[in-house]
Design a protein around this motif. Structure first.
Motif, PDB file in Angstrom:
ATOM      1  N   VAL A 138       7.933   3.042 -10.048  1.00  0.00           N
ATOM      2  CA  VAL A 138       7.866   4.227 -10.904  1.00  0.00           C
ATOM      3  C   VAL A 138       8.261   3.866 -12.332  1.00  0.00           C
ATOM      4  N   ASN A 139       9.329   3.088 -12.489  1.00  0.00           N
ATOM      5  CA  ASN A 139       9.770   2.690 -13.830  1.00  0.00           C
ATOM      6  C   ASN A 139       8.703   1.860 -14.546  1.00  0.00           C
ATOM      7  N   CYS A 140       8.051   0.957 -13.824  1.00  0.00           N
ATOM      8  CA  CYS A 140       6.993   0.136 -14.427  1.00  0.00           C
ATOM      9  C   CYS A 140       5.791   0.990 -14.825  1.00  0.00           C
ATOM     10  N   ALA A 141       5.469   1.991 -14.012  1.00  0.00           N
ATOM     11  CA  ALA A 141       4.364   2.899 -14.355  1.00  0.00           C
ATOM     12  C   ALA A 141       4.697   3.694 -15.609  1.00  0.00           C
ATOM     13  N   ALA A 199       0.821  -1.217   0.000  1.00  0.00           N
ATOM     14  CA  ALA A 199       0.000   0.000   0.000  1.00  0.00           C
ATOM     15  C   ALA A 199       0.852   1.263   0.000  1.00  0.00           C
ATOM     16  N   VAL A 200       2.078   1.158   0.474  1.00  0.00           N
ATOM     17  CA  VAL A 200       2.981   2.308   0.495  1.00  0.00           C
ATOM     18  C   VAL A 200       3.358   2.709  -0.933  1.00  0.00           C
ATOM     19  N   TYR A 201       3.437   1.742  -1.832  1.00  0.00           N
ATOM     20  CA  TYR A 201       3.902   1.996  -3.196  1.00  0.00           C
ATOM     21  C   TYR A 201       2.773   2.390  -4.141  1.00  0.00           C
ATOM     22  N   PHE A 202       1.540   2.072  -3.804  1.00  0.00           N
ATOM     23  CA  PHE A 202       0.411   2.369  -4.693  1.00  0.00           C
ATOM     24  C   PHE A 202       0.276   3.861  -5.006  1.00  0.00           C
ATOM     25  N   PRO A 203       0.419   4.771  -4.017  1.00  0.00           N
ATOM     26  CA  PRO A 203       0.305   6.196  -4.350  1.00  0.00           C
ATOM     27  C   PRO A 203       1.372   6.676  -5.336  1.00  0.00           C
TER      28      PRO A 203
END
Length: 179
Positions: free
Chosen positions: A74-77, A21-25
């Protein structure tokens, strides 16, 4: 005094999974207007798979695993955004390419899915109207972003959407017969 042993790869992965959940934002912010819960989840799963592969592979341990995970997210997004852009440019360029995984998009919460009526829409609408519907309803672009991709003004996109809605409204739900 003994040092605490380094966590195993499985323990590190479990820790990352618990902290997902920390990485979702960070993923959602990077996706911007494409921020949909399923896409955020897909990007997370892709990033988690890459980190798992890295940890289990020859590259081995990472000094700051949480920071590394954030950067991979971030890279995957960004990779996902590039993929969306490439596909939309293909569509806008010749009007024939179809984004297969997005064809099941529901149009305006109507219960009608794009894949079910794609051919009828192509026959019913002008190419510009179809592109406007596809970019805004299927890909969830704003009219401003759709206009940018189509090389027209946002007002032209909104007018094309209005004409398309009027044409579709005159048809029966199956789009097969005039009302």
């Amino acid at each position: 005094m003994g040092r605490k042993p380094a966590p195993t790869v499985d323990e590190q992965l479990e820790d990352l999974a618990r902290a997902s959940a920390v990485y979702f934002p960070a993923i959602a912010r990077r996706l911007g207007q494409h921020n949909r819960s399923q896409l955020v989840e897909d990007v997370w799963q892709n990033a988690f798979a890459k980190v798992t592969e890295r940890l289990r592979g020859d590259a081995g341990a990472v000094d700051n695993l949480r920071a590394y995970m954030r950067q991979v997210c971030v890279n995957c997004a960004v990779d996902e955004l590039r993929l969306i852009q490439r596909r939309s440019e293909i569509l806008v360029g010749d009007g024939t390419a179809v984004l297969e995984e997005r064809e099941n998009a529901e149009l305006d919460a109507s219960g009608v899915y794009y894949a079910d009526i794609r051919d009828e829409l192509r026959a019913l609408l002008t190419p510009m109207e179809h592109r406007a519907v596809f970019l805004t309803s299927v890909l969830d672009f704003t009219s401003e972003r759709a206009a940018e991709l189509m090389g027209v003004s946002p007002s032209s996109v909104r007018k094309a959407l209005g004409r398309a809605r009027e044409k579709v409204a005159r048809r029966r739900p199956g789009l097969g017969q005039e009302a």
